[in-house]
Write a protein that holds these residues in place. Structure first.
Motif, PDB file in Angstrom:
ATOM      1  N   LYS A 187       0.823  -1.218   0.000  1.00 29.66           N
ATOM      2  CA  LYS A 187       0.000   0.000   0.000  1.00 29.66           C
ATOM      3  C   LYS A 187       0.851   1.260   0.000  1.00 29.66           C
ATOM      4  O   LYS A 187       0.472   2.279  -0.532  1.00 29.66           O
ATOM      5  N   LYS A 188       2.011   1.184   0.691  1.00 27.88           N
ATOM      6  CA  LYS A 188       2.839   2.403   0.803  1.00 27.88           C
ATOM      7  C   LYS A 188       3.943   2.384  -0.232  1.00 27.88           C
ATOM      8  O   LYS A 188       4.646   1.387  -0.384  1.00 27.88           O
ATOM      9  N   GLU A 189       4.090   3.533  -0.925  1.00 25.85           N
ATOM     10  CA  GLU A 189       5.148   3.617  -1.925  1.00 25.85           C
ATOM     11  C   GLU A 189       6.252   4.538  -1.446  1.00 25.85           C
ATOM     12  O   GLU A 189       5.992   5.526  -0.753  1.00 25.85           O
ATOM     13  N   PHE A 190       7.463   4.229  -1.852  1.00 22.66           N
ATOM     14  CA  PHE A 190       8.582   5.127  -1.554  1.00 22.66           C
ATOM     15  C   PHE A 190       8.567   6.212  -2.624  1.00 22.66           C
ATOM     16  O   PHE A 190       8.680   5.925  -3.809  1.00 22.66           O
ATOM     17  N   GLU A 191       8.392   7.454  -2.185  1.00 26.52           N
ATOM     18  CA  GLU A 191       8.147   8.516  -3.164  1.00 26.52           C
ATOM     19  C   GLU A 191       9.336   9.425  -3.396  1.00 26.52           C
ATOM     20  O   GLU A 191       9.174  10.598  -3.715  1.00 26.52           O
ATOM     21  N   ASN A 192      10.549   8.899  -3.215  1.00 22.30           N
ATOM     22  CA  ASN A 192      11.755   9.700  -3.431  1.00 22.30           C
ATOM     23  C   ASN A 192      11.668  11.078  -2.802  1.00 22.30           C
ATOM     24  O   ASN A 192      11.603  12.089  -3.507  1.00 22.30           O
ATOM     25  N   PRO A 193      11.674  11.159  -1.486  1.00 21.03           N
ATOM     26  CA  PRO A 193      11.531  12.472  -0.847  1.00 21.03           C
ATOM     27  C   PRO A 193      12.722  13.381  -1.134  1.00 21.03           C
ATOM     28  O   PRO A 193      13.777  12.900  -1.565  1.00 21.03           O
ATOM     29  N   LEU A 194      12.516  14.652  -0.920  1.00 21.35           N
ATOM     30  CA  LEU A 194      13.606  15.627  -1.055  1.00 21.35           C
ATOM     31  C   LEU A 194      14.579  15.380   0.094  1.00 21.35           C
ATOM     32  O   LEU A 194      14.180  15.364   1.263  1.00 21.35           O
ATOM     33  N   VAL A 195      15.857  15.193  -0.237  1.00 22.31           N
ATOM     34  CA  VAL A 195      16.813  14.807   0.807  1.00 22.31           C
ATOM     35  C   VAL A 195      17.969  15.808   0.916  1.00 22.31           C
ATOM     36  O   VAL A 195      18.805  15.883   0.015  1.00 22.31           O
ATOM     37  N   PRO A 196      18.016  16.571   2.000  1.00 16.81           N
ATOM     38  CA  PRO A 196      19.195  17.416   2.191  1.00 16.81           C
ATOM     39  C   PRO A 196      20.363  16.549   2.650  1.00 16.81           C
ATOM     40  O   PRO A 196      20.157  15.530   3.306  1.00 16.81           O
ATOM     41  N   SER A 197      21.581  16.927   2.282  1.00 15.98           N
ATOM     42  CA  SER A 197      22.731  16.177   2.804  1.00 15.98           C
ATOM     43  C   SER A 197      23.872  17.145   3.058  1.00 15.98           C
ATOM     44  O   SER A 197      23.897  18.250   2.505  1.00 15.98           O
ATOM     45  N   VAL A 198      24.811  16.711   3.900  1.00 16.25           N
ATOM     46  CA  VAL A 198      25.897  17.610   4.288  1.00 16.25           C
ATOM     47  C   VAL A 198      27.190  16.832   4.451  1.00 16.25           C
ATOM     48  O   VAL A 198      27.183  15.687   4.891  1.00 16.25           O
ATOM     49  N   VAL A 199      28.281  17.480   4.072  1.00 15.30           N
ATOM     50  CA  VAL A 199      29.606  16.927   4.324  1.00 15.30           C
ATOM     51  C   VAL A 199      30.135  17.655   5.557  1.00 15.30           C
ATOM     52  O   VAL A 199      30.249  18.892   5.560  1.00 15.30           O
ATOM     53  N   PHE A 200      30.449  16.882   6.601  1.00 18.58           N
ATOM     54  CA  PHE A 200      30.831  17.497   7.882  1.00 18.58           C
ATOM     55  C   PHE A 200      32.309  17.872   7.926  1.00 18.58           C
ATOM     56  O   PHE A 200      33.064  17.368   8.747  1.00 18.58           O
ATOM     57  N   THR A 201      32.710  18.735   7.008  1.00 15.66           N
ATOM     58  CA  THR A 201      34.025  19.362   7.088  1.00 15.66           C
ATOM     59  C   THR A 201      33.806  20.693   7.794  1.00 15.66           C
ATOM     60  O   THR A 201      32.715  20.963   8.280  1.00 15.66           O
ATOM     61  N   GLN A 202      34.835  21.529   7.839  1.00 11.68           N
ATOM     62  CA  GLN A 202      34.617  22.894   8.312  1.00 11.68           C
ATOM     63  C   GLN A 202      35.302  23.840   7.356  1.00 11.68           C
ATOM     64  O   GLN A 202      36.525  23.800   7.277  1.00 11.68           O
ATOM     65  N   PRO A 203      34.621  24.667   6.561  1.00 11.98           N
ATOM     66  CA  PRO A 203      33.187  24.832   6.565  1.00 11.98           C
ATOM     67  C   PRO A 203      32.468  23.575   6.050  1.00 11.98           C
ATOM     68  O   PRO A 203      33.048  22.753   5.351  1.00 11.98           O
ATOM     69  N   GLN A 204      31.184  23.477   6.417  1.00  8.07           N
ATOM     70  CA  GLN A 204      30.379  22.349   5.960  1.00  8.07           C
ATOM     71  C   GLN A 204      29.814  22.648   4.570  1.00  8.07           C
ATOM     72  O   GLN A 204      29.501  23.800   4.272  1.00  8.07           O
ATOM     73  N   LEU A 205      29.690  21.591   3.785  1.00  7.50           N
ATOM     74  CA  LEU A 205      29.119  21.750   2.443  1.00  7.50           C
ATOM     75  C   LEU A 205      27.792  21.003   2.422  1.00  7.50           C
ATOM     76  O   LEU A 205      27.756  19.800   2.663  1.00  7.50           O
ATOM     77  N   ALA A 206      26.717  21.736   2.158  1.00  7.07           N
ATOM     78  CA  ALA A 206      25.392  21.099   2.224  1.00  7.07           C
ATOM     79  C   ALA A 206      24.610  21.396   0.958  1.00  7.07           C
ATOM     80  O   ALA A 206      24.838  22.408   0.283  1.00  7.07           O
ATOM     81  N   SER A 207      23.678  20.513   0.675  1.00  3.26           N
ATOM     82  CA  SER A 207      22.961  20.644  -0.586  1.00  3.26           C
ATOM     83  C   SER A 207      21.555  20.059  -0.467  1.00  3.26           C
ATOM     84  O   SER A 207      21.336  19.089   0.251  1.00  3.26           O
ATOM     85  N   VAL A 208      20.608  20.677  -1.172  1.00  4.62           N
ATOM     86  CA  VAL A 208      19.256  20.103  -1.247  1.00  4.62           C
ATOM     87  C   VAL A 208      18.630  20.497  -2.582  1.00  4.62           C
ATOM     88  O   VAL A 208      18.868  21.596  -3.084  1.00  4.62           O
ATOM     89  N   GLY A 209      17.869  19.587  -3.149  1.00  4.37           N
ATOM     90  CA  GLY A 209      17.167  19.895  -4.403  1.00  4.37           C
ATOM     91  C   GLY A 209      18.083  19.817  -5.606  1.00  4.37           C
ATOM     92  O   GLY A 209      19.124  19.165  -5.582  1.00  4.37           O
ATOM     93  N   TYR A 210      17.685  20.539  -6.682  1.00  5.06           N
ATOM     94  CA  TYR A 210      18.406  20.408  -7.947  1.00  5.06           C
ATOM     95  C   TYR A 210      19.732  21.152  -7.948  1.00  5.06           C
ATOM     96  O   TYR A 210      19.871  22.223  -7.367  1.00  5.06           O
ATOM     97  N   SER A 211      20.692  20.573  -8.664  1.00  2.00           N
ATOM     98  CA  SER A 211      21.924  21.283  -8.975  1.00  2.00           C
ATOM     99  C   SER A 211      21.596  22.278 -10.096  1.00  2.00           C
ATOM    100  O   SER A 211      20.528  22.189 -10.723  1.00  2.00           O
TER     101      SER A 211
END
Ligand code: FAD
Ligand code: NAD
Length: 453
Positions: free
Chosen positions: A332-356
């Motif tokens: 019944k439940k489908e995986f709908e590819n949610p919007l996923v933010p992600s981050v590289v934990f360097t300093q400064p941090q590099l984070a991204s969400v949505g389209y390039s």
């Protein structure tokens, strides 16, 4: 040799496997779970959580270095043994606590890799076990590198357990794992060389920001060697010698440790999946939107090891729940590819969400790119930070934000504001109307939508 039967047999006790097993058990099914290593999975025992405990000490050092001479006399000295002890206080109890929690729910535990012997049978701990449904949740393992001496390589497991900071280290591969740990070790005084086969680090991230991050790490002492192919490792008395090819020439470098950070692959090699007609490729076990194997309807796969979506902790939990729910209630439940933010934990941090920028341009007719170097803004200047920059992507027709890419000391938090804005379909005007705390990195986000490059 006895035979046992369960409604559901789960393979892998990470966030995906645990979530799936609990969902099935709570619905009244008989459930077993197996793991061939300590229970608890990668994130809690040898991934995200222990990593963040260690990296916060590197952040402290980095911040202190930035403010040296501006009020800080000298950066603090780190007692690595104490740091490791502190980290252990988070990880040590995880395996037993996880086992106890699963046991208390009435889930049977196995401590070995099962092997499929037919479509509905596995062999585990010397027993043949049958089940109506199987859930594969075995995660990722480091990619094996195939050159002479590759057995001398260590993985992220070893980095997290280092007894002392090595004098020198070579990393092979500049993805998330390589960049985070090369930042950590270089900040702690280790002489780091990064060997990367492609022409830049963090290929999934925006090049404008990756270049800036690479420069900061170079200033930290990291020697980046791009377009470089490792070909052999040899053990010397104290060091290891890495021979590599670059620009058609063969050369070598030495270091105390060499780490394999060349990527991670689905952990399926021990399961004999072909005996159960389960199909997989380099992305993992092939599943449909219900997280069900495309070739064996009695098998589900979830988390990193499934072919769907990015290998990140939040997605593994969601997929585990969907697999469990669909076994209990029918698909019944489908995986709908949610919007996923992600981050590289360097300093400064590099984070991204949505389209390039590239993805947005291939998708929309007119795209507005807000891009800037904000290292002269107050927030960066007050920390004497080397780099602060952004790129935000807007669909010009609707004025909606469709992608955001941030490089800053707080990007792991501020990217979530953009995740919410994109999910809610906010236009740049609606975004700019928000009142945020001042002075904060979040408040800067509004000003980023004013400057066009
Ligand atoms: C160093 C590092 C840092 C990370 N940092 C982050 C981060 O900051 N944020 C983030 O979102 N993600 C991060 N990740 C990724 C994150 O850890 C994974 O996405 C997440 O743990 C996947 O959960 P899972 O349940 O799918 O798999 P896992 O947690 O990997 O669980 C799989 C389990 O299956 C077991 N297993 C494997 N093969 C078999 C077998 N044949 N038989 C029985 N059991 C088996 C394993 O021992 C393991 O316990 C990091 C990963 C690493 C390695
Ligand atoms: N902060 C986080 O969220 C976080 C942290 C760690 C891991 N992860 C997850 O784990 C996954 C795996 O990360 P990763 O860093 O292991 O892999 P990755 O795929 O991100 O990076 C691997 C890098 O190694 C390079 N490489 C491959 N073979 C090589 C070779 N022979 N010689 C030199 N370089 C080589 C690749 O070009 C690439 O740059 C990520 O996709 C991510 O989902 C997330």
């Amino acid at each position: 040799m006895g035979t046992k039967h369960y409604d559901v047999f789960v393979i892998g006790s990470g966030i995906a496997g645990q979530t799936a097993a609990k969902t099935c058990k709570q619905a009244g099914l008989t459930v077993a779970i197996s793991d061939k290593r300590e229970f608890g999975g990668t994130c809690a025992t040898r991934g995200c959580d222990p990593k963040k405990v260690l990296i916060q000490f590197a952040d402290l050092m980095q911040n202190a270095k930035q403010l040296e001479g501006l009020g800080i006399k000298q950066p603090p000295k780190i007692k690595w043994k104490a740091v490791q002890k502190f980290k252990k206080s988070f990880t040590k109890s995880i395996p037993l606590d996880t086992e106890k929690n699963l046991n208390d729910l009435g889930i049977d535990l196995y401590h070995q890799s099962p092997q499929f012997i037919s479509k509905n049978e596995i062999l585990v701990e010397g027993k043949t076990v049958t089940a109506d449904k199987f859930i594969i949740a075995t995660g990722y393992i480091p990619r094996t590198l195939e050159f002479e001496g590759a057995e001398l390589l260590k993985t992220s497991d070893a980095i997290l357990k280092l007894k002392k900071i090595p004098k020198s280290a070579i990393f092979i591969g500049s993805g998330y794992v390589g960049m985070e740990f090369c930042y950590m070790l270089s900040t702690m005084g280790c002489k780091v060389t990064m060997v990367e086969v492609s022409d830049k680090a963090l290929n999934q991230f925006d090049s404008f920001l990756v270049k800036k991050l690479t420069k900061v790490l170079e200033k930290n002492g990291v020697n980046f060697m791009f377009n470089t192919k490792p070909i052999e490792i040899e053990k010397l008395k104290k060091n290891l010698k890495l021979t590599y090819e670059k620009d058609g020439k063969t050369k070598s470098i030495k270091a105390r440790k060499i780490f394999n950070t060349a990527g991670r692959v689905p952990a399926i090699e021990k399961l004999d999946i072909e005996n159960a007609n389960i199909k997989a490729d380099e992305t993992g076990v092939l599943v449909n939107d219900f997280m069900q194997s495309t070739s064996n309807e009695n098998v589900y796969a979830c988390g990193d090891v499934s072919s769907k979506s990015l290998p990140l902790t939040p997605l593994s939990g969601i997929q585990g729940y969907i697999a469990g729910h669909n076994i209990v209630n029918g698909n019944k439940k489908e995986f709908e590819n949610p919007l996923v933010p992600s981050v590289v934990f360097t300093q400064p941090q590099l984070a991204s969400v949505g389209y390039s920028e590239e993805e947005a341009k291939s998708r929309y007719k007119n795209v507005q790119v807000y891009k800037g170097d904000t290292s002269d803004w107050y927030n960066a200047k007050k920390e004497n930070a080397e780099a602060y920059a952004y790129k935000i992507i807007v669909n010009e027709r609707t004025d909606k934000i469709v992608g955001a890419h941030l490089l800053s000391s707080q990007a792991n938090e501020t990217i979530n504001i953009f995740a919410m804005a994109i999910n809610e379909g906010l236009t740049t005007n609606e975004f700019k109307k928000q009142i945020f705390t001042y002075p904060s990195y979040t408040n800067d986000l509004k000003s980023m939508l004013k400057d066009e490059d």
